[in-house]
Design a protein around this motif. Structure first.
Motif, PDB file in Angstrom:
ATOM      1  N   GLY A   1       0.798  -1.220   0.000  1.00 51.59           N
ATOM      2  CA  GLY A   1       0.000   0.000   0.000  1.00 51.59           C
ATOM      3  C   GLY A   1       0.830   1.267   0.000  1.00 51.59           C
ATOM      4  O   GLY A   1       0.396   2.288   0.536  1.00 51.59           O
ATOM      5  N   ASP A   2       2.001   1.228  -0.581  1.00 61.61           N
ATOM      6  CA  ASP A   2       2.887   2.392  -0.647  1.00 61.61           C
ATOM      7  C   ASP A   2       2.189   3.536  -1.388  1.00 61.61           C
ATOM      8  O   ASP A   2       2.011   3.484  -2.600  1.00 61.61           O
ATOM      9  N   GLN A   3       1.773   4.565  -0.667  1.00 60.36           N
ATOM     10  CA  GLN A   3       1.023   5.680  -1.253  1.00 60.36           C
ATOM     11  C   GLN A   3       1.882   6.541  -2.179  1.00 60.36           C
ATOM     12  O   GLN A   3       1.365   7.205  -3.060  1.00 60.36           O
ATOM     13  N   GLN A   4       3.202   6.548  -1.978  1.00 60.05           N
ATOM     14  CA  GLN A   4       4.090   7.351  -2.816  1.00 60.05           C
ATOM     15  C   GLN A   4       4.185   6.796  -4.238  1.00 60.05           C
ATOM     16  O   GLN A   4       4.488   7.536  -5.167  1.00 60.05           O
ATOM     17  N   ALA A   5       3.962   5.507  -4.401  1.00 63.24           N
ATOM     18  CA  ALA A   5       4.130   4.862  -5.708  1.00 63.24           C
ATOM     19  C   ALA A   5       2.829   4.224  -6.180  1.00 63.24           C
ATOM     20  O   ALA A   5       2.826   3.181  -6.820  1.00 63.24           O
TER      21      ALA A   5
END
Length: 166
Positions: free
Chosen positions: A85-89
């Protein structure tokens, strides 16, 4: 082996980048055939700089397999980003889908689950369990109707001479 797969496309860069990698794999036999700009773009943008450039191929090693392994790193990264769930990517997420997702979308068309934002784990579970219960109930009713319905009594077989035989 390189194959094309199905995945969610909306709002993601993954599909376009995956197609680009596929075309590069088809046109080039090794990592060394890629021009510097393309190689840098793949390693920095597609792989986030997290994948080290491959070392010189070992004697007898298949250079095309090494190129495929490099590109496979993009799929592994996209899957990892989606799972964590990496919001940056977010635009690099890989979310596989296939015929089952299409069938589900058809099943929920016109229901409260039609908008994808309404699809929580609980709501989908309830929908599937209610559907399974309705299916089982209908099947049990059909078995009950067969069991309690008109039973066919064996009819006597008549011979050509008109007599009855059993």
């Amino acid at each position: 082996m390189i194959v094309r797969s199905r995945y969610v496309k909306r709002g993601l860069l993954f599909p376009a980048r995956a197609n680009r990698l596929y075309e590069l794999w088809r046109r080039h036999a090794s990592h060394g055939e890629l021009d510097d700009d393309t190689r840098t773009q793949i390693l920095d943008r597609y792989l986030g700089g997290a994948y080290p450039p491959p070392a010189a191929p070992a004697p007898g090693a298949d250079a095309r397999a090494e190129l495929a392994a490099l590109f496979r790193g993009y799929f592994e990264r996209g899957h990892r980003l989606a799972v964590t769930g990496d919001q940056q990517a977010k635009v690099d997420y890989l979310v596989h889908c296939g015929p089952a997702m299409g069938a589900f979308n058809q099943a929920v068309a016109g229901t409260a689950l039609h908008p994808w934002r309404a699809r929580t784990v609980e709501a989908i579970s309830d929908f599937l369990m209610d559907g399974a219960a309705a299916h089982i109930t209908a099947r049990l009713r059909s078995f009950d109707e067969i069991a309690s319905g008109d039973r066919m009594e064996p009819k006597p077989v008549t011979s050509a001479a008109g007599g009855h035989e059993r």
